[in-house]
Design an enzyme around this catalytic site. Sequence first.
Site, PDB file in Angstrom:
ATOM      1  N   ASP D  17       0.813  -1.216   0.000  1.00  0.00           N
ATOM      2  CA  ASP D  17       0.000   0.000   0.000  1.00  0.00           C
ATOM      3  C   ASP D  17       0.846   1.267   0.000  1.00  0.00           C
ATOM      4  O   ASP D  17       0.621   2.174  -0.795  1.00  0.00           O
ATOM      5  CB  ASP D  17      -0.938   0.015   1.213  1.00  0.00           C
ATOM      6  CG  ASP D  17      -2.089  -0.976   1.056  1.00  0.00           C
ATOM      7  OD1 ASP D  17      -1.982  -1.908   0.211  1.00  0.00           O
ATOM      8  OD2 ASP D  17      -3.086  -0.838   1.781  1.00  0.00           O
ATOM      9  N   ARG D  99       1.109   7.119  16.829  1.00  0.00           N
ATOM     10  CA  ARG D  99       0.973   8.073  15.727  1.00  0.00           C
ATOM     11  C   ARG D  99       1.693   9.400  15.962  1.00  0.00           C
ATOM     12  O   ARG D  99       2.359   9.903  15.045  1.00  0.00           O
ATOM     13  CB  ARG D  99      -0.510   8.329  15.413  1.00  0.00           C
ATOM     14  CG  ARG D  99      -1.290   7.086  14.999  1.00  0.00           C
ATOM     15  CD  ARG D  99      -0.518   6.181  14.117  1.00  0.00           C
ATOM     16  NE  ARG D  99      -1.296   5.118  13.498  1.00  0.00           N
ATOM     17  CZ  ARG D  99      -0.724   4.100  12.854  1.00  0.00           C
ATOM     18  NH1 ARG D  99       0.602   3.993  12.763  1.00  0.00           N
ATOM     19  NH2 ARG D  99      -1.476   3.169  12.303  1.00  0.00           N
ATOM     20  N   ASP D 128      -6.615   7.260  12.436  1.00  0.00           N
ATOM     21  CA  ASP D 128      -5.179   7.503  12.287  1.00  0.00           C
ATOM     22  C   ASP D 128      -4.876   8.733  11.465  1.00  0.00           C
ATOM     23  O   ASP D 128      -3.937   9.465  11.749  1.00  0.00           O
ATOM     24  CB  ASP D 128      -4.501   6.262  11.701  1.00  0.00           C
ATOM     25  CG  ASP D 128      -4.389   5.169  12.746  1.00  0.00           C
ATOM     26  OD1 ASP D 128      -4.305   5.498  13.950  1.00  0.00           O
ATOM     27  OD2 ASP D 128      -4.408   3.986  12.365  1.00  0.00           O
ATOM     28  N   SER D 182      -7.344  -6.213   8.591  1.00  0.00           N
ATOM     29  CA  SER D 182      -6.267  -5.236   8.501  1.00  0.00           C
ATOM     30  C   SER D 182      -5.585  -5.133   9.851  1.00  0.00           C
ATOM     31  O   SER D 182      -6.241  -5.235  10.894  1.00  0.00           O
ATOM     32  CB  SER D 182      -6.893  -3.904   8.080  1.00  0.00           C
ATOM     33  OG  SER D 182      -6.208  -2.820   8.616  1.00  0.00           O
TER      34      SER D 182
END
Lengths: 405, 405, 405, 405
Positions: D17, D99, D128, D182
């Site tokens: 990705d 993050r 996110d 995921s």
Amino acid sequence: MSESFKRVVLAYSGGLDTSVILKWLQVTYGCEVVTFTADLGQGEELEPARAKAELMGIRPEHIFIDDLREEFVRDFVFPMMRANARYEGDYLLGTSIARPLISKRLVEIAKEVGADAVAHGATGKGNDQVRFELSAYALNPDIKVIAPWREWDLTSRTALIDFAEKNQIPVPKDKRGESPFSTDANLLHTSSEGKVLENPWDETPDYVYSRTVNPEDAPDTPEYITIDFERGDGVALNGQAMSPATLLAALNDLGRKHGIGRLDLVENRFVGMKSRGMYETPGGEIYARAHRGIESITLDRGAAHLKDELMPKYAELIYNGFWFAPEREMLQAAIDLSQEKVSGTVRLKLYKGNASVVGRKSPNSLYSERHVTFEDDAGAYDQKDAAGFIKLNALRLKLLAKRDR
Amino acid sequence: MSESFKRVVLAYSGGLDTSVILKWLQVTYGCEVVTFTADLGQGEELEPARAKAELMGIRPEHIFIDDLREEFVRDFVFPMMRANARYEGDYLLGTSIARPLISKRLVEIAKEVGADAVAHGATGKGNDQVRFELSAYALNPDIKVIAPWREWDLTSRTALIDFAEKNQIPVPKDKRGESPFSTDANLLHTSSEGKVLENPWDETPDYVYSRTVNPEDAPDTPEYITIDFERGDGVALNGQAMSPATLLAALNDLGRKHGIGRLDLVENRFVGMKSRGMYETPGGEIYARAHRGIESITLDRGAAHLKDELMPKYAELIYNGFWFAPEREMLQAAIDLSQEKVSGTVRLKLYKGNASVVGRKSPNSLYSERHVTFEDDAGAYDQKDAAGFIKLNALRLKLLAKRDR
Amino acid sequence: MSESFKRVVLAYSGGLDTSVILKWLQVTYGCEVVTFTADLGQGEELEPARAKAELMGIRPEHIFIDDLREEFVRDFVFPMMRANARYEGDYLLGTSIARPLISKRLVEIAKEVGADAVAHGATGKGNDQVRFELSAYALNPDIKVIAPWREWDLTSRTALIDFAEKNQIPVPKDKRGESPFSTDANLLHTSSEGKVLENPWDETPDYVYSRTVNPEDAPDTPEYITIDFERGDGVALNGQAMSPATLLAALNDLGRKHGIGRLDLVENRFVGMKSRGMYETPGGEIYARAHRGIESITLDRGAAHLKDELMPKYAELIYNGFWFAPEREMLQAAIDLSQEKVSGTVRLKLYKGNASVVGRKSPNSLYSERHVTFEDDAGAYDQKDAAGFIKLNALRLKLLAKRDR
Amino acid sequence: MSESFKRVVLAYSGGLDTSVILKWLQVTYGCEVVTFTADLGQGEELEPARAKAELMGIRPEHIFIDDLREEFVRDFVFPMMRANARYEGDYLLGTSIARPLISKRLVEIAKEVGADAVAHGATGKGNDQVRFELSAYALNPDIKVIAPWREWDLTSRTALIDFAEKNQIPVPKDKRGESPFSTDANLLHTSSEGKVLENPWDETPDYVYSRTVNPEDAPDTPEYITIDFERGDGVALNGQAMSPATLLAALNDLGRKHGIGRLDLVENRFVGMKSRGMYETPGGEIYARAHRGIESITLDRGAAHLKDELMPKYAELIYNGFWFAPEREMLQAAIDLSQEKVSGTVRLKLYKGNASVVGRKSPNSLYSERHVTFEDDAGAYDQKDAAGFIKLNALRLKLLAKRDR
């Protein structure tokens, strides 16, 4: 503008801006416009709005003009006042509290007339767009909301007036130039912002105030009034029973006369910027002080302190537009429960900008002269109990001090 | 009275009541008494206290008279003001904030002179006993505290005066009869309670006020002042740098002149009863409003709202006597961190009881005219962002509405 | 003991300690004793208490034995569970929640039989005395409460047993020596504290546990169950409708079998000290997890987060004995309002100490696969909205960063 | 895409990705891409990312691969653990807390290499994107953020793979089809969501778990460990000193082995929808329990309860991406102050999914056996103090009851 609408209910004041919007909706979406004009006590004639709407081709049965003053005060202002809500310590939320009611009616009318969208005249920089839209979506999740100020290209005053003239919308002379500030008004307050108010160091010019006399021009003699409360809501002024809207209007007259309720504030908008506003809340300020006054003798400490702790969040929810959110309703349930015994009479002194509580009495008073007296209390309170009370409250601090020395 | 003490440090004002306590301690415990008289700005001569103490046999080196005004304002009043603390919405905590400092000195002196106990003149019905004692225990877990009002049998005025006369304590004429109310004073405020104030419906008589003129007698012309702040604390008045205590004293003079800071309140005591108090906080009221003013342009919304949510608990902790508790210190750490950029100048208008912020400016201002302007903002803010902002804020309300219809 | 009482209602278990209290009341106050024994699901026979009371001369009509199990779970445990209450992060408040109900019945019986006081067997060091007494006073402000452990001189085990023997109270062999720990039990939990548990570094010996098997001895195969909820309360186990107490009892059996709900905790008592307790709450732990599970799909985020923020205060109020205080009732009103749609089914896996939610479904689900899916969502959610959402949430942080760099 | 960028720093994992994003940025914006790959303990080799980046034409000096494990645990995970943060009662915030660190490095690298934008691979539906962007803007208000998932038209798996193939990006066989769920991983946790997990009624299939053994397959014998804390942070395992990341890694091994830290949760995203996630936080769960354990004997009640009240807001701020907001820093200041004495040793039992505190000791212990003992306490505590304590706590409830009967 990729969407298309057949029928749109517009919150319509009858003024130039919402008239332009009305036309713009017709032109842009080719949709039928339904106008809704609310009397929230803003102090303007509403019939001219009907005439203008008719002039712009709105079908008579699609022109809604409602007197919402009693509903506004009874179901919105008073519940909020039960919470002693002030945003950022001061602001009595006069604009914020009116928006959910307007949205409620917009959505109701949309259902009545089979409209697929509602529209409002709030800009993309302010809080009002959020308040209108969150309320609308919460009441009808399928409703569409059109916010022309976020969509169109009429971004300058000139462009707006050009559009008006091209579309045969009469432009009053005093609207040709820039207005020196922008206002919103209802039975609770008048707010002013923008332009001459944009520098927060500059004192607000006197001509901005429309709702109160300058305290310096107020009467030199104080005026005493009483307000009666029942279950947390005001019910009478000077012993005379009044409906919610009548009471607030009467307090507005008193506040105006005595220069009460002016507030010059820099506040934090939900959309992320600071703005400077000037608020006049004459009756609201008197009412808010009176409400705290009656609570002070009828509310238990535990209830009162919980209310104080919850208030900032409650006020923030209203300010941000979450009136119809479950957490606001939960807080309201807690607050309302606390108000069952909040009945009695408050006496206030009004004088040149001051609204001071000078007396309070209640059949439900928790104030006990017998306990508090410096005189002999006939055994109501044993001072020796305080020794144990302090000892056990101190215990953890002592253990801490022993450890940390 | 089963305990015995060798040496006791007494918080001594020099007045009749603490003189009686002084003697009662000597008589009852046969202990040596050390007197401590603090200048907290209460506006009384302290040297007479020395003379009286000497008269009652206190050794000169055991008479402590300290000027604590700067420490009081710098380390207690200002930190509290950073929090915008108001108990039950209004009270600026003038008495509450002084007690921990007095206890701190009592405990320090006890260590210096090798005393095994401290004593205070607070009654068993009030908050002050709690504040004195929690602070003392938190600072020295082994200290003993003697609270004569909870122990002795001098429960009537007559008994007290009899005791005084039997023990050669001079009784001033005006102390023979009942005083019409009881007061406490320091640089931050004067409080009055009891007797003529006990009925919360009766307006406070004008003679109760000692620290402010009646707003009706204040000047007919407003006065404008500026206060400068640095890192959350006031540092200058009208551009002139001042120490904390000097600044507060100067504001007191201004507040007195303009009738600012009167408060008539029914409050909830920590010991469980309601009491009615009358407070005069002239300089504190002006300062508190100015502090909110400078915060309004320098504090981020997240920080400001967190402060507002924490404030009621913070104020309650101070009111209840928990200044030296870890949770107050934790809250202070959070609050102090927020103040790093709270610098700038606030302009206020003082007029007949009103202290209104009319302007604020700061090198650290977060107010952005560029963002807020109704004019072209040169791309600072994209109004279309608001659409997404509202949509996502509305999403949960929509899902809720879909479910519940 | 300066007071005198004619008739006293005693919370009577039938055990040695409360039998001694019964006699002590008779001897000390010369009063008539009324016994009240509650079945709260502690798992003991109650008829022996009747026999003992009769033996000690209590009039048959003055012996009250009530089965309060359904009321306990329905009106106390379930409302508390609606709040997800855990004191200090973990404790499910098993003892705390039973005390107000016992006090309620004590006060009711006192009224029925014309007693002027109630008595309980809680010591002066614990929380239970506070819980009993605050509840009693809140329900009848004129009631007197006798707490023999704070009054008498039977402060050693030997003194207690001497008193028993002198007064013909049978002393079971196993009560002669010191019990190795002290327990409390009801349908929600068993708690153990004291003696062998006093050193918080020592692991709790296995013999202390009475209500659950050691997880190591629990079945090697997991067991799956479902619990159905309606409006926030459990109504069925594995599809079978059950009354509140029946449901909790059935969950206790399951929890016992699988070793669920053991908790070894050092907690902070209201009276100021830390204590170490060992709790077994088998059914309660399963129920609490299931309740959070059903809320997770039926409760809006705003409601859920408000509940989480209010919970610590709510739990503290219950722990401290303020069940019947207005602020607990206000919080309950808020919480209960949130539960209207909290209906559906939760599936749990029970295995060796673990009770894990593995599935949840509800006709009122707010979970929208359509919105959350990684697949095509048919326009339910426009990802571009997120850009505006983030931009406006970031605005204040950007303004801050610009200022502070 | 109206904007243009010269140089963009991409958070690059080396997977399919982000490789597609890398190419898409080059193709769409014609910009130079700088890659940043962080080792946060996700357990993947990072050198392949370098090779792939080189293959796609990134200049070697523009490939940043940093080992951030120690910084991650020391400056992000541990501070958060000091707060006992759990979002919505359970979630240990494993993704949320990583993050801000990634954004911090993105912004730093952007400054180093003179980039005008940063880019990330988070979708427009999740949290996110918000966390990345709020952090980036807070650290550099002028930075631009590119979120390709919100911009491009590669909205199906097929389109993505087509793009990859057209652009010579190698597509691993197992990435051709849809992945069944995921994941995100770092040293604190692995999260899984989407696809097979989308129905919250279906139990999570065992193959989803990658970080822990099934408790049923864990050892049949418990394992005891100790963790040492200093000032609120873990410093040693079983007496052996370890750096933050080493300690967390070692706890992960233990947690994996004993099946600890699995969580199946339906949570509320900041963007307004509910999602179902499966989390494995083996070491974090053990650590979190141990931290509460050491706090239980070293933290004062006032501090502990304040922390519990602040925690939900603190956790929400981290979850919503406001790590670098002033209100998070204020809360952190309060929390950190409380940790100064949080030192000592906790003993835990690990067994088939359970991590139970069974002992705790500390040189700073506030637990006082002398006070709590059922035995003679040598005068440490006077039980009679409790009478006064209760009386004054009851006073307001009594006054209320008198009024309301």
